[in-house]
Design a protein around this motif. Sequence first.
Motif, PDB file in Angstrom:
ATOM      1  N   TRP A 271      -7.156   2.638  11.181  1.00  0.00           N
ATOM      2  CA  TRP A 271      -6.750   2.577   9.774  1.00  0.00           C
ATOM      3  C   TRP A 271      -7.806   2.470   8.699  1.00  0.00           C
ATOM      4  CZ3 TRP A 271      -3.373  -2.595  11.201  1.00  0.00           C
ATOM      5  CH2 TRP A 271      -2.516  -2.043  11.984  1.00  0.00           C
TER       6      TRP A 271
ATOM      7  N   THR B 104      -4.373   0.751  -1.370  1.00  0.00           N
ATOM      8  CA  THR B 104      -3.700  -0.521  -1.726  1.00  0.00           C
ATOM      9  C   THR B 104      -3.112  -0.155  -3.247  1.00  0.00           C
ATOM     10  OG1 THR B 104      -6.078  -0.970  -2.377  1.00  0.00           O
ATOM     11  CG2 THR B 104      -5.229  -2.164  -0.588  1.00  0.00           C
TER      12      THR B 104
ATOM     13  N   LEU C 171      -7.528  -5.827  -0.964  1.00  0.00           N
ATOM     14  CA  LEU C 171      -7.640  -5.762   0.839  1.00  0.00           C
ATOM     15  C   LEU C 171      -7.700  -7.130   1.498  1.00  0.00           C
ATOM     16  CD1 LEU C 171     -10.330  -2.802   1.283  1.00  0.00           C
ATOM     17  CD2 LEU C 171      -7.868  -2.798   2.258  1.00  0.00           C
TER      18      LEU C 171
ATOM     19  N   CYS D  26      -9.622   1.983  -2.789  1.00  0.00           N
ATOM     20  CA  CYS D  26      -9.050   0.609  -2.446  1.00  0.00           C
ATOM     21  C   CYS D  26     -10.102  -0.311  -3.099  1.00  0.00           C
ATOM     22  CB  CYS D  26      -9.047   0.707  -0.861  1.00  0.00           C
ATOM     23  SG  CYS D  26      -7.679   1.412  -0.108  1.00  0.00           S
TER      24      CYS D  26
ATOM     25  N   LEU E  88      -8.657   4.309   4.934  1.00  0.00           N
ATOM     26  CA  LEU E  88      -8.537   3.731   3.777  1.00  0.00           C
ATOM     27  C   LEU E  88      -9.276   4.485   2.791  1.00  0.00           C
ATOM     28  CD1 LEU E  88      -9.097   0.052   4.855  1.00  0.00           C
ATOM     29  CD2 LEU E  88      -6.952   0.763   4.085  1.00  0.00           C
TER      30      LEU E  88
ATOM     31  N   ALA F 295       0.832  -1.077   0.062  1.00  0.00           N
ATOM     32  CA  ALA F 295       0.005   0.107   0.101  1.00  0.00           C
ATOM     33  C   ALA F 295       1.013   1.158   0.050  1.00  0.00           C
ATOM     34  CB  ALA F 295      -0.959   0.277   1.314  1.00  0.00           C
TER      35      ALA F 295
ATOM     36  N   PRO G 102     -14.071  -3.770   6.631  1.00  0.00           N
ATOM     37  CA  PRO G 102     -12.616  -3.649   7.161  1.00  0.00           C
ATOM     38  C   PRO G 102     -12.657  -4.368   8.527  1.00  0.00           C
ATOM     39  CG  PRO G 102     -13.113  -1.477   6.493  1.00  0.00           C
ATOM     40  CD  PRO G 102     -14.575  -2.409   6.161  1.00  0.00           C
TER      41      PRO G 102
END
Length: 472
Positions: free
Chosen positions: A200, A157, A177, A172, A204, A86, A191
């Motif tokens: 985090w 990512t 992921l 992303c 994202l 990433a 997530p």
Amino acid sequence: MSGEDHAGDAVAILDVGKTHTKLAIVDAMTATTLRDYELPSVSLPSPLGPQLDVHGIEEWLLERLVGTPEASRVRAIVPIAHGAAAVLLDRAGAVLAAPDYDNAAFDEVAEPYRVLRDDFSITFSPFLGRGLNLGRQLYWLQTRAPDLFERCDQILTYAQYWAWRLSREPACEWTSLGCHTDLWLPLAQKPSLLAVAQGWADRLAPVRAAGDTLGSIDAKWARKAYLDPHVRVLCGMHDSSASYLALAGRALGEPHTVVSSGTWIICMTSGIPMHRLAEHLDMLANVDIAGHPVATARFAGGREYRAIVGADAESIVADEAALPSVLQSKAMVIPSFSENGGPFAGRVGQLIRAERLGTQGRVALASLYLALMTDLLLEWLGAQGDILLDGPLAENAVYGQALASLRPEQRVRRCLRRQAMAYAGLQLAGFAVDRSMVTVTASRVAMTDALHDYRLYWRRLLPNGAARRCVS
């Protein structure tokens, strides 16, 4: 999209691998590769440890596009990239960090990080060494460089970083992921608890589908690369999942396995329940284009091959005529020749009775070893149906023939001319793809009985009775 409306159109596919970065210009109607460029992927030293050379790749990409006669035909750009990577951006869009997962410093936080992770039963992401869990990279940065991490505005990512560079639209994507990052819950498609608890998830970029058009190419890129300003930039996806998309789609719901090769040999098998996965064997779930988990097992086959044959012999074409002498000599490779990743990671590899083999014999030995390892992983997965080979090993005759002989109840098919990325890119860009000519069936070796005896002996030598492990 119809051929009448798009005759002459092309798609640019940027494939950023751990070992090599490739750019292919592909005819949208025929899937013919018009131009094919390659650059070694390198890392650069920094105070934060080795970093992916994103600026070097960008300069190379621009140079290749500028020098491509077919650039005016490009209607879409599709980024594809390796996993466990990433790029962290600040509010102005400057790169703060692009960590290389091979940085040994990530092991400094292994134990405190371990206790924070979600359970394997919901992420299907095994606890891996160094930075192969993207979450560990983020945790290391958060604890070792807190001031820098505080400046992080967005986490992209890796494939989507390239989409952002080309379109300025951040994103992303779930195949990126979902590849052993510890950041994603594949069944819930959201997530992980770890990503949320550490803050985090809020950083994202928005999660988009791989086939989404993020926008038209950035005006500066269009001007500098002499591209049509209406060129679409796709969100893109993880490279192994792209292989699975390109090849597995032809199976029409029947059981199948895609074996993607390169730095890693990654076996993705359809229809296998997630409870069959064993974390200690580096089995995991990758995620397909629809966001669904796919049972996966892997090892660092490309790295092991290079270590066994040596850098000077790495480009030598494997000759099936050398295989009988390897079988007769009982020369063997005992894993592992890679420090990180795979079911035997961290164990010291051995070469047995290999000292008398010439260069071709050693290449055949290494190819046979990769086939034996692939066969073992497929057995652990419970793979059924066609086996579809992509990447360099699809062109390795010893590997293909040995694997076909080791798996007599399954048909082994080879992807022609490493076309999987081209087909995946075309499909993501919305062009119809005729897969009828994608693969050919691999033949089998003449000494099948000798090969099966060799496998039996080889498995007896594996560490801790690994071949007898049964995943149910």
